[in-house]
Design a protein around this motif. Structure first.
Motif, PDB file in Angstrom:
ATOM      1  N   UNK A   1      29.666 105.029 -21.277  1.00 20.83           N
ATOM      2  CA  UNK A   1      28.867 106.169 -21.730  1.00 20.83           C
ATOM      3  C   UNK A   1      27.723 106.504 -20.782  1.00 20.83           C
ATOM      4  N   UNK A   2      27.156 105.494 -20.128  1.00 20.36           N
ATOM      5  CA  UNK A   2      25.996 105.740 -19.273  1.00 20.36           C
ATOM      6  C   UNK A   2      26.362 106.318 -17.908  1.00 20.36           C
ATOM      7  N   UNK A   3      27.635 106.411 -17.597  1.00 19.47           N
ATOM      8  CA  UNK A   3      28.081 106.964 -16.316  1.00 19.47           C
ATOM      9  C   UNK A   3      28.286 108.465 -16.468  1.00 19.47           C
ATOM     10  N   UNK A   4      27.618 109.224 -15.623  1.00 20.11           N
ATOM     11  CA  UNK A   4      27.766 110.678 -15.634  1.00 20.11           C
ATOM     12  C   UNK A   4      28.731 111.072 -14.521  1.00 20.11           C
ATOM     13  N   UNK A   5      29.703 111.874 -14.875  1.00 20.05           N
ATOM     14  CA  UNK A   5      30.727 112.279 -13.916  1.00 20.05           C
ATOM     15  C   UNK A   5      30.462 113.693 -13.420  1.00 20.05           C
ATOM     16  N   UNK A   6      30.919 113.974 -12.222  1.00 21.44           N
ATOM     17  CA  UNK A   6      30.811 115.300 -11.627  1.00 21.44           C
ATOM     18  C   UNK A   6      32.221 115.843 -11.462  1.00 21.44           C
ATOM     19  N   UNK A   7      32.466 117.010 -12.049  1.00 20.11           N
ATOM     20  CA  UNK A   7      33.777 117.632 -11.983  1.00 20.11           C
ATOM     21  C   UNK A   7      33.731 118.764 -10.968  1.00 20.11           C
ATOM     22  N   UNK A   8      34.607 118.716  -9.990  1.00 21.93           N
ATOM     23  CA  UNK A   8      34.674 119.763  -8.968  1.00 21.93           C
ATOM     24  C   UNK A   8      36.121 120.221  -8.870  1.00 21.93           C
ATOM     25  N   UNK A   9      36.308 121.517  -9.001  1.00 26.25           N
ATOM     26  CA  UNK A   9      37.644 122.090  -8.881  1.00 26.25           C
ATOM     27  C   UNK A   9      37.582 123.207  -7.843  1.00 26.25           C
ATOM     28  N   UNK A  10      38.479 123.159  -6.893  1.00 24.59           N
ATOM     29  CA  UNK A  10      38.511 124.154  -5.814  1.00 24.59           C
ATOM     30  C   UNK A  10      39.785 124.992  -5.951  1.00 24.59           C
ATOM     31  N   UNK A  11      39.627 126.299  -6.006  1.00 23.58           N
ATOM     32  CA  UNK A  11      40.762 127.207  -6.018  1.00 23.58           C
ATOM     33  C   UNK A  11      41.077 127.548  -4.564  1.00 23.58           C
ATOM     34  N   UNK A  12      42.063 126.887  -4.005  1.00 25.94           N
ATOM     35  CA  UNK A  12      42.397 127.051  -2.585  1.00 25.94           C
ATOM     36  C   UNK A  12      42.805 128.480  -2.242  1.00 25.94           C
ATOM     37  N   UNK A  13      43.357 129.193  -3.203  1.00 25.84           N
ATOM     38  CA  UNK A  13      43.796 130.567  -2.943  1.00 25.84           C
ATOM     39  C   UNK A  13      42.613 131.498  -2.669  1.00 25.84           C
ATOM     40  N   UNK A  14      41.424 131.131  -3.125  1.00 15.93           N
ATOM     41  CA  UNK A  14      40.271 132.017  -2.928  1.00 15.93           C
ATOM     42  C   UNK A  14      39.436 131.661  -1.694  1.00 15.93           C
ATOM     43  N   UNK A  15      39.854 130.647  -0.937  1.00 18.64           N
ATOM     44  CA  UNK A  15      39.122 130.266   0.272  1.00 18.64           C
ATOM     45  C   UNK A  15      39.374 131.284   1.379  1.00 18.64           C
ATOM     46  N   UNK A  16      38.359 131.496   2.202  1.00 14.22           N
ATOM     47  CA  UNK A  16      38.429 132.480   3.280  1.00 14.22           C
ATOM     48  C   UNK A  16      38.542 131.786   4.641  1.00 14.22           C
ATOM     49  N   UNK A  17      39.329 132.340   5.516  1.00 12.44           N
ATOM     50  CA  UNK A  17      39.394 131.899   6.909  1.00 12.44           C
ATOM     51  C   UNK A  17      39.621 130.420   7.113  1.00 12.44           C
ATOM     52  N   UNK A  18      38.703 129.818   7.849  1.00  7.95           N
ATOM     53  CA  UNK A  18      38.868 128.422   8.265  1.00  7.95           C
ATOM     54  C   UNK A  18      38.263 127.424   7.279  1.00  7.95           C
ATOM     55  N   UNK A  19      37.907 127.859   6.075  1.00  9.25           N
ATOM     56  CA  UNK A  19      37.338 126.931   5.093  1.00  9.25           C
ATOM     57  C   UNK A  19      38.403 125.938   4.645  1.00  9.25           C
ATOM     58  N   UNK A  20      38.076 124.661   4.726  1.00 15.38           N
ATOM     59  CA  UNK A  20      39.027 123.660   4.247  1.00 15.38           C
ATOM     60  C   UNK A  20      38.620 123.219   2.845  1.00 15.38           C
ATOM     61  N   UNK A  21      39.586 122.997   1.962  1.00 12.93           N
ATOM     62  CA  UNK A  21      39.267 122.568   0.599  1.00 12.93           C
ATOM     63  C   UNK A  21      38.442 121.278   0.566  1.00 12.93           C
ATOM     64  N   UNK A  22      38.722 120.365   1.499  1.00 18.42           N
ATOM     65  CA  UNK A  22      37.989 119.102   1.540  1.00 18.42           C
ATOM     66  C   UNK A  22      36.513 119.313   1.852  1.00 18.42           C
ATOM     67  N   UNK A  23      36.234 120.188   2.821  1.00 13.47           N
ATOM     68  CA  UNK A  23      34.848 120.461   3.203  1.00 13.47           C
ATOM     69  C   UNK A  23      34.094 121.160   2.077  1.00 13.47           C
ATOM     70  N   UNK A  24      34.745 122.124   1.432  1.00 16.58           N
ATOM     71  CA  UNK A  24      34.114 122.835   0.319  1.00 16.58           C
ATOM     72  C   UNK A  24      33.868 121.876  -0.841  1.00 16.58           C
ATOM     73  N   UNK A  25      34.846 121.027  -1.151  1.00 14.20           N
ATOM     74  CA  UNK A  25      34.687 120.057  -2.241  1.00 14.20           C
ATOM     75  C   UNK A  25      33.538 119.101  -1.949  1.00 14.20           C
ATOM     76  N   UNK A  26      33.435 118.649  -0.702  1.00 10.29           N
ATOM     77  CA  UNK A  26      32.345 117.741  -0.336  1.00 10.29           C
ATOM     78  C   UNK A  26      30.991 118.443  -0.469  1.00 10.29           C
ATOM     79  N   UNK A  27      30.930 119.705  -0.066  1.00 12.57           N
ATOM     80  CA  UNK A  27      29.689 120.465  -0.197  1.00 12.57           C
ATOM     81  C   UNK A  27      29.293 120.584  -1.668  1.00 12.57           C
ATOM     82  N   UNK A  28      30.252 120.935  -2.536  1.00  8.49           N
ATOM     83  CA  UNK A  28      29.967 121.028  -3.961  1.00  8.49           C
ATOM     84  C   UNK A  28      29.561 119.678  -4.527  1.00  8.49           C
TER      85      UNK A  28
END
Length: 81
Positions: free
Chosen positions: A35-62
């Protein structure tokens, strides 16, 4: 058991012992289920990424942004998608 597995400094992906890997994952599930552990949920919609954005880099940023908000006590209730 979990402590032993971590202190051996063996990379998880390089471990060929399936039982040991399963034991390690089971230990993490036990920790993350507390219960004391707080989780972070990150979901990346790869279809909406532009150009050279990688899902891994965006997920890490979030992840960094959400972790920073959590540490500062500004937990964000929305989900990035």
């Amino acid at each position: 058991m979990l402590r032993t597995s971590i202190t051996e400094r063996e990379n998880f992906k390089d471990c060929a012992d399936f039982g040991k890997r399963l034991e390690l994952l089971s230990g993490f599930v036990d920790i993350l289920s507390r219960d004391e552990v707080q989780l972070i949920d990150i979901q990346i919609n790869c279809a909406s990424l532009q150009g050279a954005q990688s899902p891994e880099e965006i997920a890490f940023m979030f992840l960094c942004e959400r972790a920073n908000d959590l540490v500062r006590g500004e937990a964000v209730p929305w989900v990035c998608s």
